[in-house]
Motif scaffolding. Structure first.
Motif, PDB file in Angstrom:
ATOM      1  N   ASP A 182       0.834  -1.202   0.000  1.00  0.00           N
ATOM      2  CA  ASP A 182       0.000   0.000   0.000  1.00  0.00           C
ATOM      3  C   ASP A 182       0.870   1.253   0.000  1.00  0.00           C
ATOM      4  O   ASP A 182       0.616   2.220  -0.739  1.00  0.00           O
ATOM      5  N   GLU A 183       1.900   1.239   0.833  1.00  0.00           N
ATOM      6  CA  GLU A 183       2.807   2.385   0.910  1.00  0.00           C
ATOM      7  C   GLU A 183       3.617   2.528  -0.383  1.00  0.00           C
ATOM      8  O   GLU A 183       3.818   3.639  -0.882  1.00  0.00           O
ATOM      9  N   ILE A 184       4.088   1.396  -0.917  1.00  0.00           N
ATOM     10  CA  ILE A 184       4.871   1.456  -2.155  1.00  0.00           C
ATOM     11  C   ILE A 184       4.022   1.963  -3.304  1.00  0.00           C
ATOM     12  O   ILE A 184       4.469   2.782  -4.128  1.00  0.00           O
ATOM     13  N   ALA A 185       2.776   1.496  -3.395  1.00  0.00           N
ATOM     14  CA  ALA A 185       1.883   1.953  -4.471  1.00  0.00           C
ATOM     15  C   ALA A 185       1.603   3.445  -4.341  1.00  0.00           C
ATOM     16  O   ALA A 185       1.539   4.165  -5.347  1.00  0.00           O
ATOM     17  N   ALA A 186       1.421   3.925  -3.101  1.00  0.00           N
ATOM     18  CA  ALA A 186       1.167   5.358  -2.905  1.00  0.00           C
ATOM     19  C   ALA A 186       2.328   6.202  -3.395  1.00  0.00           C
ATOM     20  O   ALA A 186       2.143   7.328  -3.877  1.00  0.00           O
ATOM     21  N   ILE A 187       3.550   5.667  -3.303  1.00  0.00           N
ATOM     22  CA  ILE A 187       4.723   6.392  -3.786  1.00  0.00           C
ATOM     23  C   ILE A 187       4.845   6.293  -5.303  1.00  0.00           C
ATOM     24  O   ILE A 187       5.051   7.291  -5.998  1.00  0.00           O
ATOM     25  N   LEU A 188       4.678   5.076  -5.833  1.00  0.00           N
ATOM     26  CA  LEU A 188       4.934   4.856  -7.258  1.00  0.00           C
ATOM     27  C   LEU A 188       3.894   5.500  -8.154  1.00  0.00           C
ATOM     28  O   LEU A 188       4.216   5.924  -9.277  1.00  0.00           O
ATOM     29  N   LYS A 189       2.655   5.574  -7.726  1.00  0.00           N
ATOM     30  CA  LYS A 189       1.617   6.100  -8.614  1.00  0.00           C
ATOM     31  C   LYS A 189       1.771   7.589  -8.891  1.00  0.00           C
ATOM     32  O   LYS A 189       1.132   8.115  -9.796  1.00  0.00           O
ATOM     33  N   GLY A 190       2.616   8.267  -8.144  1.00  0.00           N
ATOM     34  CA  GLY A 190       2.877   9.677  -8.398  1.00  0.00           C
ATOM     35  C   GLY A 190       3.936   9.915  -9.458  1.00  0.00           C
ATOM     36  O   GLY A 190       4.245  11.070  -9.766  1.00  0.00           O
ATOM     37  N   TYR A 191       4.481   8.832 -10.028  1.00  0.00           N
ATOM     38  CA  TYR A 191       5.519   8.945 -11.041  1.00  0.00           C
ATOM     39  C   TYR A 191       5.123   8.119 -12.261  1.00  0.00           C
ATOM     40  O   TYR A 191       4.128   7.383 -12.234  1.00  0.00           O
ATOM     41  N   SER A 192       5.888   8.245 -13.326  1.00  0.00           N
ATOM     42  CA  SER A 192       5.580   7.532 -14.574  1.00  0.00           C
ATOM     43  C   SER A 192       6.630   6.493 -14.938  1.00  0.00           C
ATOM     44  O   SER A 192       6.587   5.930 -16.022  1.00  0.00           O
ATOM     45  N   ASN A 193       7.575   6.212 -14.044  1.00  0.00           N
ATOM     46  CA  ASN A 193       8.646   5.272 -14.352  1.00  0.00           C
ATOM     47  C   ASN A 193       8.117   3.851 -14.490  1.00  0.00           C
ATOM     48  O   ASN A 193       7.253   3.431 -13.723  1.00  0.00           O
ATOM     49  N   PRO A 194       8.649   3.076 -15.440  1.00  0.00           N
ATOM     50  CA  PRO A 194       8.278   1.660 -15.535  1.00  0.00           C
ATOM     51  C   PRO A 194       8.731   0.895 -14.294  1.00  0.00           C
ATOM     52  O   PRO A 194       9.757   1.206 -13.693  1.00  0.00           O
ATOM     53  N   VAL A 195       7.949  -0.131 -13.934  1.00  0.00           N
ATOM     54  CA  VAL A 195       8.228  -0.927 -12.737  1.00  0.00           C
ATOM     55  C   VAL A 195       8.198  -2.404 -13.113  1.00  0.00           C
ATOM     56  O   VAL A 195       7.232  -2.877 -13.728  1.00  0.00           O
ATOM     57  N   GLN A 196       9.235  -3.126 -12.739  1.00  0.00           N
ATOM     58  CA  GLN A 196       9.308  -4.570 -12.975  1.00  0.00           C
ATOM     59  C   GLN A 196       9.444  -5.272 -11.643  1.00  0.00           C
ATOM     60  O   GLN A 196      10.353  -4.994 -10.870  1.00  0.00           O
ATOM     61  N   VAL A 197       8.521  -6.206 -11.348  1.00  0.00           N
ATOM     62  CA  VAL A 197       8.541  -6.976 -10.112  1.00  0.00           C
ATOM     63  C   VAL A 197       9.166  -8.333 -10.404  1.00  0.00           C
ATOM     64  O   VAL A 197       8.716  -9.057 -11.303  1.00  0.00           O
ATOM     65  N   GLU A 198      10.201  -8.679  -9.633  1.00  0.00           N
ATOM     66  CA  GLU A 198      10.954  -9.907  -9.872  1.00  0.00           C
ATOM     67  C   GLU A 198      10.864 -10.817  -8.650  1.00  0.00           C
ATOM     68  O   GLU A 198      11.042 -10.365  -7.506  1.00  0.00           O
ATOM     69  N   GLY A 233      -3.848   1.743  -7.680  1.00  0.00           N
ATOM     70  CA  GLY A 233      -3.717   2.958  -8.474  1.00  0.00           C
ATOM     71  C   GLY A 233      -2.506   3.054  -9.365  1.00  0.00           C
ATOM     72  O   GLY A 233      -2.355   4.050 -10.081  1.00  0.00           O
ATOM     73  N   VAL A 234      -1.614   2.063  -9.344  1.00  0.00           N
ATOM     74  CA  VAL A 234      -0.456   2.108 -10.243  1.00  0.00           C
ATOM     75  C   VAL A 234      -0.907   1.662 -11.628  1.00  0.00           C
ATOM     76  O   VAL A 234      -1.573   0.634 -11.776  1.00  0.00           O
ATOM     77  N   ALA A 235      -0.567   2.438 -12.657  1.00  0.00           N
ATOM     78  CA  ALA A 235      -1.016   2.139 -14.019  1.00  0.00           C
ATOM     79  C   ALA A 235      -0.497   0.775 -14.462  1.00  0.00           C
ATOM     80  O   ALA A 235       0.716   0.514 -14.376  1.00  0.00           O
ATOM     81  N   PRO A 236      -1.376  -0.113 -14.940  1.00  0.00           N
ATOM     82  CA  PRO A 236      -0.936  -1.470 -15.310  1.00  0.00           C
ATOM     83  C   PRO A 236       0.048  -1.493 -16.468  1.00  0.00           C
ATOM     84  O   PRO A 236       0.877  -2.406 -16.557  1.00  0.00           O
ATOM     85  N   GLU A 237      -0.015  -0.498 -17.377  1.00  0.00           N
ATOM     86  CA  GLU A 237       0.923  -0.500 -18.502  1.00  0.00           C
ATOM     87  C   GLU A 237       2.356  -0.229 -18.057  1.00  0.00           C
ATOM     88  O   GLU A 237       3.295  -0.422 -18.827  1.00  0.00           O
ATOM     89  N   ARG A 238       2.533   0.227 -16.843  1.00  0.00           N
ATOM     90  CA  ARG A 238       3.875   0.454 -16.325  1.00  0.00           C
ATOM     91  C   ARG A 238       4.480  -0.802 -15.704  1.00  0.00           C
ATOM     92  O   ARG A 238       5.687  -0.830 -15.437  1.00  0.00           O
ATOM     93  N   LEU A 239       3.677  -1.816 -15.446  1.00  0.00           N
ATOM     94  CA  LEU A 239       4.091  -2.943 -14.629  1.00  0.00           C
ATOM     95  C   LEU A 239       4.398  -4.177 -15.468  1.00  0.00           C
ATOM     96  O   LEU A 239       3.797  -4.396 -16.517  1.00  0.00           O
TER      97      LEU A 239
END
Length: 290
Positions: A182-198, A233-239
């Motif tokens: 929840d905390e990570i999503a609140a931070i990431l959704k304010g930016y447009s950088n791509p995110v890869q979960v490994e 709230g994190v855009a799915p196209e970024r993930l």
């Protein structure tokens, strides 16, 4: 006769006083002129300044439809002459007229904003901002060595031990994991950088109907986190989700401590999106599907 004429010649030894008096007179006149030039008429200066402001703020074509009270000069071609000898009286239109320097400042700010938007260093600053926010938010978990934050010029890595995320052999996120994400999503959704979960595991084999190998388990955990981030709230196209299984360890799998370090999840925040090269296949007998 000659001797008398020579005796009558009189030499004046005080002629230098005449030249000195002339010099003093000229010097006095020079200082008088300099003093008169140094006295500026404030009213005339104000009139001149207002005239330049009015000349540089002539209404453009887009302003011709404006109300008469909003136009600085009803004529676009003629500037009304002003008597410089009269005391300047500022009109309401002149009081409301924006300064030329102010307009130039607005243009400069706009250009600076555009330059910042295209400046590659801005993306690096975004990674630094995300890193600072994550470090501040999870300072206690970082001290407990459950979360590690590291970065380089291209990536920001947020690594979490799976012991606080999943139970053994499962891809269901725990309550503590959900609070963290929840905390990570609140931070990431304010930016447009791509995110890869490994996802990563140790080398202990798993053999279940749901996860036949560690490949499936690590991929399922990464996918579960991606799905959870999209719900927050994190855009799915970024993930994107990637499972590495047991094949990229960071410690030896010979000990319990090493295996615990290998069971982890890494959230990789990229500096920018990297487009994949597109294949340009030409029809040939070898690549035609029959």
């Amino acid at each position: 006769m000659v001797r008398r004429r020579r005796e009558d010649i009189h030499i004046n030894h005080e002629r230098w006083l005449v030249s000195y008096a002339d010099f003093i007179t000229l010097l006095f006149a020079f200082f008088v002129v300099m003093y008169s030039i140094s006295q500026v008429n404030d009213s005339k200066y104000r009139v001149l300044s207002d005239t330049f402001i009015e000349a540089f703020n002539q209404p453009t074509d887009s302003q011709t439809n404006a109300e008469p009270s909003e136009q600085l000069n009803p004529s676009n071609d003629v500037i009304t002459p002003i008597d410089m000898g009269k005391t300047a009286q500022t009109t309401p239109e002149q009081q409301e007229a924006p300064s030329v320097i102010s307009n130039v400042g607005e243009v400069a700010n706009a250009i600076s904003s555009v330059a910042t938007a295209v400046d590659p260093s801005t993306k690096s600053d975004e990674l630094s901002q995300i890193s600072d926010l994550v470090t501040e938010k999870f300072s206690q978990l970082i001290d407990d060595q459950m979360v590690q934050v590291s970065s380089n010029e291209l990536w920001l890595q947020i690594e979490l031990k799976d012991s606080i995320l999943f139970s053994s052999g499962s891809a269901e996120t725990s309550e503590q994991a959900q609070k963290i994400f929840d905390e990570i999503a609140a931070i990431l959704k304010g930016y447009s950088n791509p995110v890869q979960v490994e996802g990563f595991t140790d080398n202990i084999p798993i053999n279940s109907a749901k996860y036949p190998t560690n490949w499936e388990l690590s991929s399922a955990r990464a996918s579960a986190i991606v799905k959870y981030l999209t719900t927050k709230g994190v855009a799915p196209e970024r993930l994107s989700a990637v499972g590495y299984g047991e094949y990229q360890p960071v410690a030896s799998n010979e000990t319990d401590v090493g295996r615990a370090q290998n069971r982890r999840v890494a959230i990789m925040v990229a500096k920018r999106k990297m487009d994949r090269p597109k294949a340009n296949l030409k029809p040939s007998p070898d690549n035609i599907v029959r």
